[in-house]
Design a protein around this motif. Structure first.
Motif, mmCIF file in Angstrom:
data_model
loop_
_atom_site.group_PDB
_atom_site.id
_atom_site.type_symbol
_atom_site.label_atom_id
_atom_site.label_comp_id
_atom_site.label_asym_id
_atom_site.label_seq_id
_atom_site.Cartn_x
_atom_site.Cartn_y
_atom_site.Cartn_z
ATOM 1 N N ASN A 2 0.832 -1.199 0.000
ATOM 2 C CA ASN A 2 0.000 0.000 0.000
ATOM 3 C C ASN A 2 0.864 1.244 0.000
ATOM 4 O O ASN A 2 2.084 1.187 0.147
ATOM 5 N N ASP A 3 0.228 2.423 -0.167
ATOM 6 C CA ASP A 3 0.992 3.671 -0.294
ATOM 7 C C ASP A 3 1.805 3.959 0.953
ATOM 8 O O ASP A 3 2.942 4.436 0.874
ATOM 9 N N ASP A 4 1.224 3.692 2.149
ATOM 10 C CA ASP A 4 1.953 3.973 3.374
ATOM 11 C C ASP A 4 3.212 3.122 3.467
ATOM 12 O O ASP A 4 4.272 3.602 3.860
ATOM 13 N N ALA A 5 3.105 1.860 3.094
ATOM 14 C CA ALA A 5 4.270 0.976 3.129
ATOM 15 C C ALA A 5 5.309 1.398 2.115
ATOM 16 O O ALA A 5 6.519 1.356 2.362
ATOM 17 N N ALA A 6 4.823 1.831 0.928
ATOM 18 C CA ALA A 6 5.749 2.284 -0.109
ATOM 19 C C ALA A 6 6.514 3.514 0.350
ATOM 20 O O ALA A 6 7.712 3.656 0.114
ATOM 21 N N GLU A 7 5.816 4.456 1.034
ATOM 22 C CA GLU A 7 6.482 5.639 1.531
ATOM 23 C C GLU A 7 7.516 5.276 2.584
ATOM 24 O O GLU A 7 8.629 5.799 2.592
ATOM 25 N N ALA A 8 7.160 4.355 3.486
ATOM 26 C CA ALA A 8 8.087 3.963 4.538
ATOM 27 C C ALA A 8 9.365 3.381 3.943
ATOM 28 O O ALA A 8 10.459 3.588 4.466
ATOM 29 N N GLU A 9 9.221 2.678 2.813
ATOM 30 C CA GLU A 9 10.380 2.073 2.171
ATOM 31 C C GLU A 9 11.388 3.133 1.751
ATOM 32 O O GLU A 9 12.591 2.918 1.785
ATOM 33 N N TYR A 10 10.900 4.301 1.365
ATOM 34 C CA TYR A 10 11.792 5.335 0.857
ATOM 35 C C TYR A 10 12.312 6.278 1.934
ATOM 36 O O TYR A 10 13.332 6.916 1.752
ATOM 37 N N PHE A 11 11.648 6.377 3.065
ATOM 38 C CA PHE A 11 12.036 7.414 4.014
ATOM 39 C C PHE A 11 12.734 6.885 5.258
ATOM 40 O O PHE A 11 13.369 7.641 5.959
ATOM 41 N N SER A 12 12.601 5.607 5.564
ATOM 42 C CA SER A 12 13.195 5.098 6.791
ATOM 43 C C SER A 12 14.705 4.970 6.647
ATOM 44 O O SER A 12 15.236 4.790 5.553
ATOM 45 N N LYS A 13 15.397 5.084 7.775
ATOM 46 C CA LYS A 13 16.840 4.881 7.837
ATOM 47 C C LYS A 13 17.051 3.481 8.402
ATOM 48 O O LYS A 13 17.094 3.273 9.611
ATOM 49 N N ASP A 14 17.213 2.519 7.527
ATOM 50 C CA ASP A 14 17.227 1.125 7.956
ATOM 51 C C ASP A 14 18.581 0.669 8.501
ATOM 52 O O ASP A 14 18.654 -0.335 9.199
ATOM 53 N N PHE A 15 19.650 1.377 8.141
ATOM 54 C CA PHE A 15 20.971 1.030 8.645
ATOM 55 C C PHE A 15 21.857 2.265 8.574
ATOM 56 O O PHE A 15 21.532 3.251 7.914
ATOM 57 N N GLU A 16 22.973 2.219 9.275
ATOM 58 C CA GLU A 16 23.902 3.338 9.309
ATOM 59 C C GLU A 16 24.913 3.220 8.178
ATOM 60 O O GLU A 16 25.529 2.166 7.990
ATOM 61 N N TRP A 17 25.087 4.308 7.446
ATOM 62 C CA TRP A 17 26.032 4.281 6.331
ATOM 63 C C TRP A 17 27.450 4.022 6.810
ATOM 64 O O TRP A 17 28.215 3.304 6.146
ATOM 65 N N GLU A 18 27.846 4.564 7.942
ATOM 66 C CA GLU A 18 29.195 4.361 8.458
ATOM 67 C C GLU A 18 29.470 2.882 8.722
ATOM 68 O O GLU A 18 30.587 2.399 8.513
ATOM 69 N N SER A 19 28.452 2.143 9.169
ATOM 70 C CA SER A 19 28.621 0.705 9.393
ATOM 71 C C SER A 19 28.827 -0.029 8.068
ATOM 72 O O SER A 19 29.667 -0.937 7.965
ATOM 73 N N LEU A 20 28.055 0.364 7.055
ATOM 74 C CA LEU A 20 28.217 -0.225 5.728
ATOM 75 C C LEU A 20 29.600 0.099 5.175
ATOM 76 O O LEU A 20 30.259 -0.769 4.583
ATOM 77 N N LYS A 21 30.044 1.317 5.348
ATOM 78 C CA LYS A 21 31.374 1.737 4.891
ATOM 79 C C LYS A 21 32.466 0.865 5.515
ATOM 80 O O LYS A 21 33.356 0.356 4.810
ATOM 81 N N GLN A 22 32.398 0.699 6.816
ATOM 82 C CA GLN A 22 33.407 -0.099 7.515
ATOM 83 C C GLN A 22 33.386 -1.544 7.043
ATOM 84 O O GLN A 22 34.441 -2.149 6.796
ATOM 85 N N GLU A 23 32.194 -2.104 6.901
ATOM 86 C CA GLU A 23 32.068 -3.484 6.446
ATOM 87 C C GLU A 23 32.628 -3.663 5.047
ATOM 88 O O GLU A 23 33.341 -4.643 4.748
ATOM 89 N N THR A 24 32.308 -2.717 4.154
ATOM 90 C CA THR A 24 32.757 -2.803 2.764
ATOM 91 C C THR A 24 34.272 -2.675 2.662
ATOM 92 O O THR A 24 34.935 -3.458 1.965
ATOM 93 N N GLU A 25 34.827 -1.709 3.360
ATOM 94 C CA GLU A 25 36.262 -1.446 3.256
ATOM 95 C C GLU A 25 37.100 -2.514 3.945
ATOM 96 O O GLU A 25 38.303 -2.622 3.687
ATOM 97 N N ASN A 26 36.484 -3.321 4.788
ATOM 98 C CA ASN A 26 37.206 -4.411 5.451
ATOM 99 C C ASN A 26 37.029 -5.748 4.736
ATOM 100 O O ASN A 26 37.556 -6.761 5.176
ATOM 101 N N ASN A 27 36.266 -5.734 3.630
ATOM 102 C CA ASN A 27 36.004 -6.956 2.879
ATOM 103 C C ASN A 27 36.982 -7.043 1.704
ATOM 104 O O ASN A 27 36.907 -6.235 0.772
ATOM 105 N N PRO A 28 37.903 -8.004 1.697
ATOM 106 C CA PRO A 28 38.906 -8.091 0.619
ATOM 107 C C PRO A 28 38.308 -8.230 -0.775
ATOM 108 O O PRO A 28 38.909 -7.783 -1.754
#
Length: 324
Positions: A2-28
């Motif tokens: 539904n529209d409310d669920a679709a909006e939530a998909e675009y606006f929520s902060k589901d994870f921290e970018w800094e955590s993704l950055k650290q994980e990516t840069e530590n992955n060979p």
């Protein structure tokens, strides 16, 4: 969904970018994404290859000409509420409109706003016009004005700000060709006097990085003093970036797909340097981190986009039509 669920998909902060950055840069296995890219001085042949980007996007749009490839971007008005609350008959320049996925929610959300929309594919513009005309939006034919433009390579036609068009008699007197050969659709006169908003929605990333400063300056010049540039594009360490193989790199954080279209993945620092360097004032700039799930493949996907709002200073000092 539904529209409310679709909006939530675009606006929520589901994870921290800094955590993704650290994980990516530590992955060979992702190390090649982080390496410097040494580009030799461009030869004429390489320049010709770059000029083929526009053709690659034209072919992309032809392959997806049904209009079903893009979903309507209903989140735009929530991300950029200025498009709803602006003055009557405000003008928007939608850069790289594709099949109209950004145009339609803007026109629907504001009953008086006028959208000038450009793309590098005439076929796509025609399809976008068909899709927009088929909606039930009030006075849509008078408020949607598509025109051809190879953004990032040729710049915008001067009629957006400067009166330099020469009318050519046609069956539709709204059609003209500007002095630089650009095709446009408009009503009355040759100069619209600039726009109140420029929207760059997943468009700048398709421009070769070395051309981005010039492309952003074009956006700066067509904005009225005090006007806003609304930006959304791929962010650094987005899932699609990490899926590119090493041989698809054509620059630092810049990749080429098998169909010849390219994509750049932005850090906040890069976006800030590009837009502030062009004269814009930064109002908002952040990563949007969204986790979506592919239920068929039972796979979680971490998407990263950059959201930004930039303003042209209210003073015209140092800016003139001749600069374009």
């Amino acid at each position: 969904m539904n529209d409310d669920a679709a909006e939530a998909e675009y606006f929520s902060k589901d994870f921290e970018w800094e955590s993704l950055k650290q994980e990516t840069e530590n992955n060979p296995s992702y190390e090649y994404h982080l390496l410097p890219f040494n580009r030799q001085l461009q030869s004429q042949e390489e320049e010709e290859e770059e000029s083929g980007d526009s053709k690659a996007w034209q072919m992309f749009h032809i392959r997806h000409s049904s209009g079903k490839f893009f979903k309507e971007r209903r989140y735009l008005l929530k991300e950029f509420p200025e498009l709803v609350s602006c003055d009557d008959f405000s003008k928007v320049l939608e850069v790289g409109c594709g099949s109209g996925s950004s145009v339609i929610p803007i026109l629907r959300g504001n009953k008086s706003i006028i959208v000038y929309a450009c793309d590098c594919s005439i076929e796509t513009l025609e399809k976008a016009k068909q899709i927009v005309d088929a909606t039930d939006i009030i006075l849509v034919q008078n408020r949607f004005k598509p025109f051809y433009c190879g953004f990032g390579f040729t710049g915008f036609p001067k009629w957006l700000l400067c009166d330099s068009c020469s009318l050519i008699p046609t069956l539709n007197q709204q059609e003209c060709f500007s002095s630089d050969g650009s095709y446009c659709l408009k009503e009355g006169g040759c100069c619209i006097g600039g726009v109140d908003f420029v929207t760059l929605i997943f468009t700048l990333s398709a421009v070769p990085f070395n051309r981005m400063p010039t492309a952003i300056l074009e956006c700066f010049f067509v904005l009225k003093p005090g006007g806003l540039l609304l930006f959304r594009d791929y962010g650094l360490y987005d899932m699609t970036m990490l899926r590119f193989e090493a041989d698809k790199r054509v620059g630092f954080r810049e990749y080429m797909r098998s169909d010849g279209t390219r994509s750049y993945f932005f850090s906040l620092e890069t976006v800030r340097d590009l837009f502030v360097g062009a004269g814009f004032i930064e109002l908002e700039l952040e990563y949007c981190c969204v986790k979506s799930v592919n239920r068929r493949k039972e796979r979680s996907m971490r998407r990263v986009w950059v959201h930004g709002k930039f303003q042209k200073p209210a003073s015209r000092k140092g800016v003139s039509c001749q600069t374009i």
